[in-house]
Design a protein around this motif. Structure first.
Motif, PDB file in Angstrom:
ATOM      1  N   PHE A 138       1.967   0.839  -6.162  1.00 21.75           N
ATOM      2  CA  PHE A 138       0.363  -0.042  -4.951  1.00 21.75           C
ATOM      3  C   PHE A 138      -0.342  -0.302  -5.481  1.00 21.75           C
ATOM      4  O   PHE A 138      -0.918   1.085  -6.409  1.00 21.75           O
ATOM      5  CB  PHE A 138       1.526   1.482  -3.577  1.00 21.75           C
ATOM      6  CG  PHE A 138       1.008   3.244  -3.619  1.00 21.75           C
ATOM      7  CD1 PHE A 138      -0.250   2.699  -3.514  1.00 21.75           C
ATOM      8  CD2 PHE A 138       1.872   3.905  -4.537  1.00 21.75           C
ATOM      9  CE1 PHE A 138      -0.710   4.137  -3.546  1.00 21.75           C
ATOM     10  CE2 PHE A 138       0.747   4.627  -4.972  1.00 21.75           C
ATOM     11  CZ  PHE A 138      -0.101   5.210  -4.445  1.00 21.75           C
TER      12      PHE A 138
ATOM     13  N   THR B 133       0.633  -1.449   0.327  1.00 18.35           N
ATOM     14  CA  THR B 133       0.090   0.357  -0.056  1.00 18.35           C
ATOM     15  C   THR B 133       1.490   1.558  -0.119  1.00 18.35           C
ATOM     16  O   THR B 133       0.496   2.784   0.122  1.00 18.35           O
ATOM     17  CB  THR B 133      -1.050  -0.150   1.333  1.00 18.35           C
ATOM     18  OG1 THR B 133      -0.438   0.001   2.514  1.00 18.35           O
ATOM     19  CG2 THR B 133      -2.195  -0.970   1.297  1.00 18.35           C
ATOM     20  N   ASN B 134       2.254   1.556  -0.297  1.00 14.97           N
ATOM     21  CA  ASN B 134       2.900   2.459  -0.368  1.00 14.97           C
ATOM     22  C   ASN B 134       4.031   2.135  -1.475  1.00 14.97           C
ATOM     23  O   ASN B 134       4.321   1.006  -1.788  1.00 14.97           O
ATOM     24  CB  ASN B 134       3.218   2.808   1.096  1.00 14.97           C
ATOM     25  CG  ASN B 134       4.251   2.208   1.384  1.00 14.97           C
ATOM     26  OD1 ASN B 134       4.344   0.729   1.135  1.00 14.97           O
ATOM     27  ND2 ASN B 134       5.385   2.557   2.010  1.00 14.97           N
TER      28      ASN B 134
ATOM     29  N   TYR C 153       8.195  -2.008   2.810  1.00 14.58           N
ATOM     30  CA  TYR C 153       7.115  -1.351   1.842  1.00 14.58           C
ATOM     31  C   TYR C 153       5.654  -2.031   3.411  1.00 14.58           C
ATOM     32  O   TYR C 153       5.584  -2.637   4.061  1.00 14.58           O
ATOM     33  CB  TYR C 153       6.718  -2.538   1.467  1.00 14.58           C
ATOM     34  CG  TYR C 153       7.214  -2.227  -0.022  1.00 14.58           C
ATOM     35  CD1 TYR C 153       6.739  -0.875  -0.969  1.00 14.58           C
ATOM     36  CD2 TYR C 153       8.296  -3.514  -0.297  1.00 14.58           C
ATOM     37  CE1 TYR C 153       8.409  -1.168  -2.014  1.00 14.58           C
ATOM     38  CE2 TYR C 153       9.486  -3.108  -0.643  1.00 14.58           C
ATOM     39  CZ  TYR C 153       8.754  -1.953  -2.035  1.00 14.58           C
ATOM     40  OH  TYR C 153       9.725  -1.673  -3.356  1.00 14.58           O
ATOM     41  N   GLU C 154       4.708  -0.979   3.116  1.00 11.15           N
ATOM     42  CA  GLU C 154       3.672  -1.202   4.128  1.00 11.15           C
ATOM     43  C   GLU C 154       2.642  -2.449   3.384  1.00 11.15           C
ATOM     44  O   GLU C 154       2.535  -2.499   2.505  1.00 11.15           O
ATOM     45  CB  GLU C 154       2.638   0.067   4.137  1.00 11.15           C
ATOM     46  CG  GLU C 154       3.409   1.138   5.388  1.00 11.15           C
ATOM     47  CD  GLU C 154       2.120   2.467   5.434  1.00 11.15           C
ATOM     48  OE1 GLU C 154       1.662   2.605   4.253  1.00 11.15           O
ATOM     49  OE2 GLU C 154       3.140   3.213   6.079  1.00 11.15           O
TER      50      GLU C 154
ATOM     51  N   ASP D  64      -4.091   1.234  -3.525  1.00 13.83           N
ATOM     52  CA  ASP D  64      -4.818   1.570  -2.341  1.00 13.83           C
ATOM     53  C   ASP D  64      -5.729   1.076  -2.872  1.00 13.83           C
ATOM     54  O   ASP D  64      -7.535   1.381  -2.833  1.00 13.83           O
ATOM     55  CB  ASP D  64      -5.553   3.159  -2.547  1.00 13.83           C
ATOM     56  CG  ASP D  64      -5.936   4.121  -1.637  1.00 13.83           C
ATOM     57  OD1 ASP D  64      -5.675   3.906  -0.524  1.00 13.83           O
ATOM     58  OD2 ASP D  64      -6.550   5.570  -2.343  1.00 13.83           O
TER      59      ASP D  64
END
Length: 653
Positions: free
Chosen positions: A494, A489-490, A566-567, A496
């Motif tokens: 990524f 998610t980043n 990374y998230e 969203d």
């Protein structure tokens, strides 16, 4: 001339919209697996638009060219077992699915035969014909106009008034009485299978006899048909203890839903702790007798329910007085107590009787002296050994006559040690057996005693044990793995994505999707990918090129370790059916009779909450989903199982 595939009237070629009903001309199927509009079946039925589809079939609106009337045609089609190339008619069945497909097709045709027996019954959908074609089967039925009860409830704020609810229940009850008189149990009574037909006079139809089964059937295979909230406990354990009382529970639960707008709690959860609020407390307008009748119909104990549908209908219509369950239990206990006193002629017999019960209970709780060996392989930094030692401590405290020896191997040493044990005839009494050599598994002992234990019966998912393992009873799974999408998610690439669930890979947008080769069987069972990257494209911590990887929950720890830049989110697959696998399997060796009984009891304990709540809910074992229902309790869980709790009734194995 053209024919409209909605109203089936003919109109001129120059029009693209039907002048009779306003339907835009249908030139191709909406989905690749659907038969194209205009397809002719049995040289008689012209197929039109698809009006419904689900796990076991596709329903088309169709024109009966012989009788010149509109009908519904249901095609047997299980998407996980078969597919169809776009523009073709015959279905394609994979080699490994042929036996299951054949069995389920026979069940589909059995549904047609069951429905056809009742002809023009006013409360059962009429079947005109059934036949086989295109490598599958079809049922031709009357076309119903209106909506299912669940949709009706949704449009009317979730519940309805008592008068209408009782009208529906009486009509469905009439259908069930006819089925039960013919020796057929429906097994799938729920709002989505009750249809409200529109017209001058409202008619109620009970749908879908695909789950129906002859009450006295001797079939070895009993499909598990579940509707959480409406299915009683006997449907979860795949037992043959199915009868009219099974449909009475579901009918009571449906009435509960109609009057309160609240779906009752799942029966297996009620078996652990019954927290169902009586409907009269949710809706004060419900009369006391009706409240008691609903709760009696929904009793967990089948002996507390009504004996037949007629008794239930008399009660809900106010023609029979019903005690509350609490009062009825007290009445039964009092009757049982005096019956025992009457049958025991003297005080001396009473004393002997009491002593006999105490000795029987003690024999059940104690085990003869025994020494058992446990072997398993452990990964580095795993909490498995800690959980195992704690569980053994609890076990030996309860059964002090049993001495337990624990031997832990590295993963590299373990399989060789098992192979040597088979050769020397010294297989341990209890050992982890996931993915082991078939020769070792062949030497293991049958685990029937564990399968018949209370812990096994109370576990989640193990009602599907036979369909997964077949006739083999050599392994007991303590956990499951579930398909999951690992989402970044980043970063430069990524997604969203906010939801905890996804229903299709397209939900993530136009991105590069990876498939985890290590768990490709689980992925392919649930998804069809035209193009995909391998796991390395996702797990590259420096230059990731794929923000989504389809994998198993077993990969979660690895993703956390490798993708520290990374998230990440873990998004669960939510579909009508979610294919999962049993994992973390254990097997039994052939020791002395005393050791066998002790190891049987210990393996049963490993299905219990003591062991599973420690091991399965720890961070180190985040990918393993426990089979013990108490681990899903938000009050005690040490990791978030809430998203899985909301969808686990859709899991198939």
């Amino acid at each position: 001339m053209k024919r409209c595939f909605s109203c089936f009237k003919e109109y001129g070629d120059k029009y693209n919209v039907c002048p009779h009903c306003g339907q835009v001309e249908l030139t191709h199927a909406k989905e690749p697996i659907y038969l194209a509009p205009g397809t002719i079946l049995a040289n008689r039925y012209i197929l039109g638009d698809v009006i419904g589809s689900g796990g076991f079939g596709i329903i088309y609106k169709a024109w009966d060219s012989k009788l010149e009337t509109i009908v519904a045609v249901k095609e047997f089609f299980v998407s996980r077992l078969a597919t169809r190339a776009q523009g073709t008619e015959k279905i394609i069945i994979t080699k490994k699915s042929r036996e299951e497909f054949k069995y389920r097709k026979e069940r589909f045709l059995a549904e047609a035969r069951n429905m056809a027996k009742f002809g023009p019954h006013k409360n059962i959908q009429n079947v005109f014909e059934f036949f086989e074609e295109n490598e599958t089967a079809y049922i031709v039925m009357e076309l119903l106009n209106g909506m299912a009860l669940n949709e009706y409830l949704r449009q009317h704020g979730g519940n309805v008034d008592t008068e209408f609810a009782l009208f529906v229940i009486n009509e469905v009850g009439n259908a069930l009485k006819s089925l039960h008189n013919a020796g057929i149990v429906h097994r799938d009574v729920a709002p989505d299978n009750i249809f409200i037909c529109s017209g001058v006079d409202i008619k109620i139809k009970l749908l879908d006899l695909g789950a129906a089964k002859l009450a006295d059937s001797t079939d070895d295979v009993i499909d598990i048909i579940l509707k959480p909230g409406y299915s009683p406990t006997e449907q979860y354990d795949n037992s043959k203890n199915i009868g009219p009382w099974t449909d009475i529970y579901a009918l009571g639960a449906t009435l509960y839903m109609m009057l309160t707008g609240v779906k009752p709690a799942e029966s297996t959860n009620r078996k652990i702790e019954d927290e169902v609020v009586p409907p009269g407390e949710l809706n004060p307008r419900i009369p006391e007798n009706l409240n008691n009748a609903i709760m009696k119909a929904m009793a967990i104990d089948i002996h507390m329910r009504f004996k037949n549908v007629s008794e239930f209908l008399k009660a809900v219509n106010g023609n029979r007085k019903v005690l509350s369950l609490e009062k009825e239990r007290k009445k039964r206990n009092r009757r049982r107590f005096f019956s025992i006193l009457t049958s025991l002629a003297a005080v001396g017999i009473l004393i002997l009787f009491a002593i006999g019960i105490i000795e029987q209970k003690r024999a059940e709780e104690e085990l003869d002296p025994a020494h058992i060996n446990i072997w398993y392989a452990v990964k580095e930094d795993s909490t498995e050994q800690e959980a195992m030692e704690y569980m053994i401590q609890e076990f030996t405290a309860t059964f002090p006559n049993v001495d337990v020896e624990l031997t832990v191997f590295s993963e590299e040493e373990y399989e060789l040690a098992l192979q040597e044990a088979v050769i020397s005839g010294t297989l341990p009494d209890l050992f982890e057996s996931t993915g082991i050599d078939p020769v070792v598994l062949e030497a293991a002992r049958d685990a029937t005693a564990v399968i018949e234990s209370d812990q096994f019966a109370e576990a989640l998912f193990l009602d599907q044990y036979a369909s997964y393992y077949g006739e083999s009873r050599k392994q007991i799974p303590l956990a499951i793995e579930v398909p999951v999408a690992c989402v970044i998610t980043n970063g430069a690439t990524f997604v969203d994505y906010q939801s905890e669930y996804f229903s299709n890979v397209e939900d993530f947008g136009d991105v590069n999707i990876s498939m985890d080769e290590y768990y490709q069987d689980l992925v392919w069972q649930n998804f069809t990918l035209d193009e995909y990257s391998g796991r390395d494209a996702f797990l590259d911590n420096e230059s990731n090129t794929s923000p989504v990887m389809l994998s198993s929950t077993m990969v979660i720890n690895e993703v956390r370790e490798k993708l520290q830049n990374y998230e990440k989110e873990y998004v669960f697959y939510d579909a009508e059916q979610v294919q999962c696998n049993f994992i973390y399997e254990w097997s039994l060796g052939t020791g002395t009779e005393e050791a066998q009984k002790a190891s049987d009891r210990l393996l049963s304990w490993m299905l219990g909450n003591v062991y599973q709540s420690i091991l399965m809910t720890s961070k180190n074992n985040e990918g393993q989903i426990p089979v013990n229902p108490i681990c899903f309790d938000t009050k005690i869980q040490t990791k978030n199982l809430t998203p899985i709790s909301a969808i686990y009734e859709k899991f198939v194995f």
